[in-house]
Design an enzyme around this catalytic site. Structure first.
Site, PDB file in Angstrom:
ATOM      1  N   GLY A 272      21.524  30.233  54.424  1.00 41.69           N
ATOM      2  CA  GLY A 272      22.001  28.921  53.958  1.00 41.69           C
ATOM      3  C   GLY A 272      23.223  28.485  54.745  1.00 41.69           C
ATOM      4  O   GLY A 272      23.373  27.317  55.103  1.00 41.69           O
TER       5      GLY A 272
ATOM      6  N   TRP B 194      22.158  27.436  58.110  1.00 42.53           N
ATOM      7  CA  TRP B 194      21.498  26.125  58.054  1.00 42.53           C
ATOM      8  C   TRP B 194      22.520  25.013  58.313  1.00 42.53           C
ATOM      9  O   TRP B 194      22.216  24.003  58.927  1.00 42.53           O
ATOM     10  CB  TRP B 194      20.871  25.927  56.655  1.00 42.53           C
ATOM     11  CG  TRP B 194      20.263  24.574  56.446  1.00 42.53           C
ATOM     12  CD1 TRP B 194      18.984  24.201  56.691  1.00 42.53           C
ATOM     13  CD2 TRP B 194      20.913  23.397  55.937  1.00 42.53           C
ATOM     14  NE1 TRP B 194      18.784  22.885  56.371  1.00 42.53           N
ATOM     15  CE2 TRP B 194      19.956  22.364  55.913  1.00 42.53           C
ATOM     16  CE3 TRP B 194      22.215  23.108  55.507  1.00 42.53           C
ATOM     17  CZ2 TRP B 194      20.246  21.070  55.469  1.00 42.53           C
ATOM     18  CZ3 TRP B 194      22.510  21.827  55.080  1.00 42.53           C
ATOM     19  CH2 TRP B 194      21.532  20.828  55.063  1.00 42.53           C
ATOM     20  N   HIS B 195      23.764  25.257  57.844  1.00 44.03           N
ATOM     21  CA  HIS B 195      24.788  24.212  57.980  1.00 44.03           C
ATOM     22  C   HIS B 195      25.232  24.021  59.422  1.00 44.03           C
ATOM     23  O   HIS B 195      25.681  22.935  59.786  1.00 44.03           O
ATOM     24  CB  HIS B 195      26.009  24.541  57.121  1.00 44.03           C
ATOM     25  CG  HIS B 195      25.788  24.263  55.679  1.00 44.03           C
ATOM     26  ND1 HIS B 195      25.118  25.128  54.850  1.00 44.03           N
ATOM     27  CD2 HIS B 195      26.106  23.197  54.915  1.00 44.03           C
ATOM     28  CE1 HIS B 195      25.050  24.620  53.638  1.00 44.03           C
ATOM     29  NE2 HIS B 195      25.628  23.443  53.642  1.00 44.03           N
ATOM     30  N   GLY B 196      25.148  25.042  60.209  1.00 42.17           N
ATOM     31  CA  GLY B 196      25.585  24.858  61.584  1.00 42.17           C
ATOM     32  C   GLY B 196      25.540  26.148  62.353  1.00 42.17           C
ATOM     33  O   GLY B 196      25.517  27.242  61.779  1.00 42.17           O
TER      34      GLY B 196
ATOM     35  N   PHE C  21      24.631  18.456  60.416  1.00 42.30           N
ATOM     36  CA  PHE C  21      23.811  19.597  60.047  1.00 42.30           C
ATOM     37  C   PHE C  21      22.338  19.235  60.160  1.00 42.30           C
ATOM     38  O   PHE C  21      21.477  19.912  59.787  1.00 42.30           O
ATOM     39  CB  PHE C  21      24.141  20.071  58.636  1.00 42.30           C
ATOM     40  CG  PHE C  21      25.614  20.348  58.446  1.00 42.30           C
ATOM     41  CD1 PHE C  21      26.357  20.934  59.470  1.00 42.30           C
ATOM     42  CD2 PHE C  21      26.264  20.006  57.282  1.00 42.30           C
ATOM     43  CE1 PHE C  21      27.705  21.161  59.319  1.00 42.30           C
ATOM     44  CE2 PHE C  21      27.623  20.249  57.124  1.00 42.30           C
ATOM     45  CZ  PHE C  21      28.338  20.824  58.144  1.00 42.30           C
TER      46      PHE C  21
END
Lengths: 419, 469
Positions: free
Chosen positions: B319, B322-324, B469
């Site tokens: 997770g 996923w943001h960066g 993102f």
């Protein structure tokens, strides 16, 4: 007896409001009046950043604020009562309309002399090393004062060349007339024309400007952020009326912005509302980096002088409209031909100066303005009297002020038609 | 084209006027064209990626539905995953992994060739990829029948209201709304207007303004003291919440105008009482996606406590990633995974039954908020070295400057309406509670919101944080 019976569902906002009013509603009448009086006492010390400022223990405005706070539960109850009796389908629009009215009233209150004084004194007190904030607040404070009690006089309008080039007190002493300053840094023709509403507060005014080719070519585009704090409806009409449809279409965002500023005092003052928010307790300081940026921007402006022919044409047309409109609202418009440091590199400046002179001579012949060309100003400003390429130093300021006084004392000079 | 721009206002007015005049089928086609135009305004070249993802998942889902052969179904699902994650991985993570490998090789004394491509990240790729993938997985799991209309599916993937920053909608929720006729109602316009302007207020009045202090602190342009760092972290906590939840509110508001019910993505997350509660309130569409398509398939809590903790850590690390593509995001995910694991360990397998006291509840909220803030420090910091530096300043360098006082004043003043609305929403459990207030408080709230927008809106057109993102 409790006027607020328990509603069936304790979780609805309606129930929460009633519960809150039942528990704490009495605090507002109890604390409202002392709170209002305290606000009344502390307003000016907070505005001027002088906590020790002595203020009256009692004042009517503070009492009015206190009564408004005290009456809040009653208004709140009335709202709850109203909600129950008004059809649900119709009542949703009432709150937005009332909110819009409240904002309108607040906007009107900000336009009053008291509103302007509170706001712009607060900006002035916090301006510190932010020259633009100081100049705009002085401009707006004087304008508010004039709007309250209009007194005719010499209205000095223009850019930083005028701000730093003319000593208002010296000019008033030399001419024997009150001098009202309506100048600010960056007030080039687009900004000048857009601010027209601030110059025509009295029909006996003599509006005095200094314009040169430098002013004509200084802006390579429309800068809403420079125009916004001083935008007026009459000025904007002349500025935008001078532009071609394609030019306006490409800058439609700027038009929305400036239109809002001209119509709404909140929007016009928003940059300085944010300034107050950023400097609530003490005056602003300018970082060295900001000064370097300003210097770099100035150099960039010199380099781009007259780069956009469309803007030069817009400035010429807008100035013509502005002078024609203003001429009917004041006694006389005097335009002195401006100049820059003799060391200023040539380039576009010579062409722009010629264009500016042609325009002003044409307006002079039409009787719209009284144009005082450089050769008639009897003004010698050698290189060492300038602190940079466009602004004079202290001695230059003295000489320039004297030249203005001489020009204002003289009758209109005759100018031969241009070949 | 940002939601907080005049360009978008004009775009939406034109689309809405045409939408209102068209029949249901025409409305979907119009929205599809408008959505592709909206996305193309950023970079038209990346439209091909949306089109690819759409075409692959539409075809694969139909193939999966038609087939009864488990191997073929699995193969098709694998194809969908490979294409979606391949595109996402290439554009988002290629440079990160290659850069990390190069750095490791240099540490070991090698001189690797520069293989980084300097790729531009397509806006919103993580959102629409996950949205499209959930459709294929749901069809594979036989939880959803695939649509036969390619254009409806294309609209589901690209609907402009939530295309670039979520919420990550599920086909079961949104696709059904697309295929059914929708009506424009006064109620929809009323709630849509409130949600849009409330989102706008959160974004341009609170988020973009408090960002000024957060940026100064995290970039190191102000000296790091305990006061400046603490305020910087609080400012960023407020900024990221106001920025991201604003986009979701605006998306929901625009959806309401058009007759859609876009899912709620945030439920007052800073009122959470524990880490698990936080993730039920923060970015709900992503956390539920991770739960349904990652945590539960990994085994969830069905394979014993150790495996549960491992699953929590793996889910949260992914997770975070996923943001960066940065190690700070990995550590942020790991931190939240640890928080969840520790909370689960302390709490035990069953949720607490006794309702907490007022003080107990306040204490738990405060502790959770500060744990989340520590996570934001990891999330926002430029590097792990900066994290260490800021933590050291927090402990060893006490200080409170005049600038801190001024920013505290600004942060508190601007966020007053936010706290009022959040407390109201929290107490009533109703995200639209402000609309149900009585006349006087509603009028005051509307006036404060509109006045704040006029006077204090940051018009610098700062993009939404989650666009990256």
């Amino acid at each position: 007896m409790n006027p607020l019976p328990h509603p069936p569902n304790p979780k609805t906002p309606d129930a929460a409001e009633r519960r809150w009013l039942r528990r704490y509603g009495w605090l507002l009448p109890l604390a409202g009046i002392p709170l209002g009086l305290w606000i009344g006492r502390k307003t000016w010390p907070a505005v001027l950043l002088v906590p020790t400022l002595a203020t009256d223990g009692f004042d009517a405005k503070g009492l009015a604020i206190g009564l408004a706070i005290a009456a809040l539960p009653l208004a709140w109850l009335a709202g709850l009562w109203f909600e129950r009796r008004w059809p649900r389908t119709r009542r949703w629009s009432i709150a937005p309309v009332l909110a819009a009215l409240a904002l309108l009233l607040a906007d009107v209150a900000l336009r009053t002399n008291l509103g302007q004084s509170l706001f712009w004194q607060a900006v002035l007190a916090r301006s510190g090393q932010q020259h633009q904030a100081r100049e705009i607040s002085l401009f707006r404070l004087e304008a508010a004062d004039q709007a309250a009690t209009p007194r005719p006089g010499i209205v000095l309008a223009g850019s930083s060349q005028l701000v730093y080039g003319i000593d208002g007190a010296q000019l008033a002493a030399l001419t024997g007339q009150p001098v009202h300053r309506r100048a600010a840094a960056g007030m080039f023709p687009t900004e000048l024309v857009a601010s027209q509403g601030w110059f025509d507060f009295h029909p006996d005014n003599r509006v005095v400007l200094m314009l040169s080719g430098f002013d004509l070519g200084a802006r390579h585009d429309l800068f809403p952020e420079a125009i916004r704090p001083l935008a007026t409806l009459s000025g904007l009409r002349n500025l935008l009326g001078a532009a071609r449809a394609r030019f306006l279409l490409r800058r439609w965002r700027a038009l929305v912005d400036l239109g809002s500023a001209a119509a709404c005092e909140f929007w016009r003052s928003r940059d300085y509302a944010r300034f107050l928010l950023e400097h609530p307790f003490r005056a602003a300081e300018t970082a060295a980096a900001a000064n370097e940026t300003a210097t770099a921007e100035q150099k960039d402006a010199y380099a781009r002088l007259g780069a956009n022919g469309e803007m030069v044409a817009l400035c010429e047309e807008a100035l013509a409209r502005f002078f024609a409109d203003l001429a009917g609202r004041c006694r006389e418009i005097v335009v002195l031909e401006g100049q820059v440091n003799p060391a200023y590199p040539g380039g576009e400046l010579a062409d722009l100066s010629r264009e500016a002179r042609d325009l002003l001579q044409r307006l002079h012949r039409q009787g719209t303005v009284r144009f005082v060309p450089r050769e008639e100003q009897v003004l010698d400003l050698p290189e060492d009297l300038w602190r940079d390429m466009t602004h004079v130093g202290p001695e230059g300021r003295r000489r320039l002020t004297e030249a203005f006084a001489r020009a204002l004392a003289k009758p209109a000079p005759a100018i031969s038609p241009a070949p | 084209m940002l939601f907080n721009s005049l360009d978008f206002a004009l775009f939406f007015l034109v689309v809405f006027a045409a939408y209102a005049a068209l029949p249901a089928r025409g409305q979907n086609r119009l929205l599809l064209v408008a959505s592709y135009f909206f996305y193309g305004c950023w970079d038209w070249r990346f439209l091909s990626l949306i089109a690819l993802s759409t075409a692959v998942d539409f075809t694969v889902a139909r193939g999966i539905d038609r087939s009864e052969n488990p191997r073929r179904r699995k193969g098709l699902l694998f194809l969908s995953m490979a294409v979606n994650l391949g595109v996402l991985g290439f554009f988002k993570y290629f440079d990160f992994f290659v850069g990390s490998a190069e750095a490791l090789a240099r540490t070991l004394g090698f001189d690797p060739p520069g293989l980084r491509l300097g790729l531009v990240l397509p806006v919103g790729i993580s959102f629409y990829t996950f949205q499209s993938m959930s459709y294929t997985i749901d069809v594979y799991r036989r939880q959803l029948k695939p649509t036969r209309d390619f254009l409806d599916y294309a609209l589901f993937v690209s609907l402009f209201t939530q295309l670039v920053a979520g919420p990550i909608e599920r086909a079961a929720h949104l696709l059904g709304q697309i295929t059914r006729p929708r009506t424009i109602t006064w109620n929809g316009i009323q709630t849509g207007t409130w949600l849009f302007f409330w989102g706008l207020f959160k974004k341009v009045v609170i988020g973009d303004n408090v960002a000024g202090w957060a940026d100064q602190v995290f970039s190191g342009s102000v000296a790091w003291t305990s006061g400046s760092v603490l305020l910087g972290v609080y400012a960023f906590a407020l900024q990221i919440y106001c920025d991201f939840s604003a986009y979701s509110d605006m998306a929901r508001g625009l959806g309401r105008f058009l007759g859609f019910d876009i899912m709620i993505n945030f439920r007052n997350p800073y009122f959470a009482r524990d880490p698990s509660d936080f993730w039920r309130r923060w970015h709900i569409s992503l956390s539920s996606w991770l739960r349904d398509y990652l945590y539960i398939p990994l085994g969830g809590n069905r394979r014993g406590p150790r495996r549960t903790y491992l699953n929590l850590l793996a889910t949260m690390v992914l997770g975070g990633l996923w943001h960066g593509a940065a190690w700070t995001f990995v550590f942020w995910g790991l931190f939240h995974g640890l928080l969840l694991a520790i909370h689960r360990f302390v709490r035990g397998e069953t949720a607490q039954v006794d309702p907490p006291t007022v003080f107990g509840s306040a204490w738990r909220r405060l502790a959770t908020f500060h744990a989340v803030c520590f996570g934001w420090l990891l999330f926002r910091a430029e590097s792990l070295r900066d994290v260490a530096g800021m933590l050291a300043a927090l402990v060893r360098n006490p200080g409170w400057s005049a600038a801190c006082s001024a920013w505290t004043f600004q942060i508190v003043l601007l966020s007053l309406p936010l706290w009022f609305v959040q407390v109201l929403q929290e107490r009533t459990g109703d995200s639209l509670a402000p609309l149900r207030l009585s006349l006087v408080p509603r009028t005051l709230l509307y006036a404060a919101t509109a006045g704040g927008l006029i006077l204090f809106a940051n018009t610098g057109s700062r993009a939404f944080i989650y666009f990256q993102f």
